[in-house]
Design a protein around this motif. Structure first.
Motif, mmCIF file in Angstrom:
data_model
loop_
_atom_site.group_PDB
_atom_site.id
_atom_site.type_symbol
_atom_site.label_atom_id
_atom_site.label_comp_id
_atom_site.label_asym_id
_atom_site.label_seq_id
_atom_site.Cartn_x
_atom_site.Cartn_y
_atom_site.Cartn_z
ATOM 1 N N ARG A 100 26.573 -67.252 -0.748
ATOM 2 C CA ARG A 100 27.101 -68.299 -1.623
ATOM 3 C C ARG A 100 27.919 -69.324 -0.821
ATOM 4 N NH1 ARG A 100 31.587 -68.894 -4.337
ATOM 5 N NH2 ARG A 100 31.427 -70.208 -6.192
ATOM 6 N N MET A 104 25.649 -71.438 1.690
ATOM 7 C CA MET A 104 24.791 -72.440 1.055
ATOM 8 C C MET A 104 25.619 -73.530 0.365
ATOM 9 S SD MET A 104 22.002 -71.449 2.221
ATOM 10 C CE MET A 104 21.128 -72.895 1.573
ATOM 11 N N ASN A 105 26.747 -73.151 -0.240
ATOM 12 C CA ASN A 105 27.606 -74.187 -0.842
ATOM 13 C C ASN A 105 28.032 -75.196 0.213
ATOM 14 O OD1 ASN A 105 27.433 -72.925 -3.279
ATOM 15 N ND2 ASN A 105 29.623 -72.511 -3.523
ATOM 16 N N ILE A 164 25.250 -77.578 0.813
ATOM 17 C CA ILE A 164 25.078 -78.500 -0.308
ATOM 18 C C ILE A 164 26.166 -79.570 -0.271
ATOM 19 C CG2 ILE A 164 25.162 -78.681 -2.845
ATOM 20 C CD1 ILE A 164 23.880 -75.817 -2.883
ATOM 21 N N ARG A 207 20.844 -73.464 -4.335
ATOM 22 C CA ARG A 207 21.092 -72.829 -3.033
ATOM 23 C C ARG A 207 19.777 -72.359 -2.410
ATOM 24 N NH1 ARG A 207 25.354 -69.613 -5.888
ATOM 25 N NH2 ARG A 207 27.147 -71.008 -5.859
ATOM 26 N N ARG A 208 18.980 -71.659 -3.205
ATOM 27 C CA ARG A 208 17.722 -71.140 -2.666
ATOM 28 C C ARG A 208 16.735 -72.282 -2.358
ATOM 29 N NH1 ARG A 208 19.418 -66.858 -6.187
ATOM 30 N NH2 ARG A 208 18.394 -67.678 -8.037
ATOM 31 N N GLU A 215 17.750 -73.721 0.992
ATOM 32 C CA GLU A 215 17.339 -72.789 2.057
ATOM 33 C C GLU A 215 15.834 -72.933 2.357
ATOM 34 O OE1 GLU A 215 17.612 -68.598 1.055
ATOM 35 O OE2 GLU A 215 18.386 -68.144 3.060
#
Lengths: 116, 116, 116, 116, 116, 116
Positions: A15, A18-19, A22, E105-106, E109
């Motif tokens: 989490r 990836m945050n 982003i 998020r996915r 990725e």
């Protein structure tokens, strides 16, 4: 199990990673939405605890496992008891139906990890 | 593949383990909902087979893989043929659209395991 | 109530009028999807009656009142009994939860109009 | 039909009246979300027209008639052609399935009012 | 990582294998729906690129990870830039809410894997 | 407006009339689900007020206007303040996205009627 992350750490690490990606995209709308998300659960006329329970039941009926895990962790930090958790799960399963059951199973498993 | 559970056993074992935990919580609403769930598919003016097909199509359009697996297993026990299965899958994909396709792929894979 | 269309005629008239407009747009994808929709419920290894019950339960859990009305009418034409209807409604409400109840109320009202 | 508001005016008037009430509640989260909603569709690397088409298809597959109307109006202002509209409707119906059809009917009716 | 498929190849291989099984079932409705799905994104008054962006946003708000991956791959082949991708993600997260975040998020990725 | 039922009475009258028809059908599963629905919101380790707020947020994110009205009425009877209501609406709109806005408008209108 030294060479294996526990499910809570694994969830939080992915989490966070990836945050960051982003947010580093410099898309203003996403940045502000992430900010707003945090503000939503801040202490108001409703307590953070109540708001996190609201976030949890909403995530359950919308059947988003990752959102459920996130709010379970927050509910745990707000000292939600296991008996309270099950009453939230009951509302979610009655409103959302038996399709919520598989998410309930995974929620209970994650809750045990949090309390483990 | 002796050292690896097959997908059906794995699914059923996890399901049984977590259901037991949920039911042992003594939350009456959840207990009664689980009971009611079982009653829903009992023989009535509609046969159990027809009801399980209804449960399957509902699970498919709501895109719950675990619910799909559960009803696939029940449909298999009720002697649903592969040709019948594909007609159910067709209804689900037409009503629910191409977002049902990934769940259809996993359903067909699980169906092969049941028939394997 | 001579000066008021009954709910079935009203529903069918609007449906027919708008379908004609959509099909006259000459969008091939929509035309073929409409065709495919009709084929889906044709007699196969499953009867049209069973397929219409599948379409009904799918419409109920996805909570689309117009789709529910459409399949109710088809189920009625296939001689579905009121007792069978309620068993379908039961599956839909158990799988989809109490949010299906308002749609169940409107379904029962439309069913009465069909049988009236 | 002088004594009857047209559907576009009626939709916009209700929307404006209720938005004002929501914003006057001084709930910061809702205020900021409304602001953010407006920013989302502003000119970027994607044009406002493309973004409004994205908003429209998202509203269609989520089957929110009011959101569909709102984005139809915006698409109309961005000079979306009727042929383009039908290609958007085709994507929505293929991805979301035949349960999108009733919303497609109402969308086409509102589109005609916009072009009327 | 020679002995491990990359996520793109793995996704495509499973997709191809299962699609073949579904199509070999000789269920006409499913066959035609698969065909129709391909046609939907062909060049029209809207470009394939625009249509794939529409397919992506629809998949995001309906929260189907496999559909998201599929359309990400198509968007990538249509030369969608990362900045464009983030504007699509922004629309999806605003329309669909924070429950879209885990899918975002996915998606990011997988996008990195495509660009890797 | 003496000759027109107010929106609250109209909602409750239709609800009561149709519930009676559903319950008189003697479908045991539906009867028990209706019973269970009532039990779910009874005083427990969580108060009825908290549970009704959970039911409201769940109904909002699932976008069921009638369920929203029902829980608004219950929340009103449990002395939920307008400021509390808006914090619940904020959670629902952040989790569920801007597609919840039209339902938020109708919720605020019904809330005004309850407080009128």
């Amino acid at each position: 199990m030294e060479n294996k992350q526990n499910p809570i750490e694994e969830f939080n690490a992915y989490r966070a990673k990836m945050n960051e990606k982003i947010l580093s995209s410099d898309n203003l709308v996403l940045k502000r939405l992430f900010n707003l998300d945090t503000q939503t659960y801040s202490e108001g006329v409703l307590s953070t605890k109540t708001k996190e329970m609201l976030g949890l039941v909403a995530s359950l009926v919308l059947r988003c496992d990752d959102c459920v895990k996130y709010h379970l962790e927050k509910c745990y930090q707000q000292n939600t008891s296991t008996e309270e958790l099950f009453e939230i799960l009951a509302v979610a399963n009655i409103v959302g139906g038996t399709i919520v059951i598989p998410h309930t199973r995974r929620a209970v498993e994650f809750w045990e990890a949090l309390n483990g």
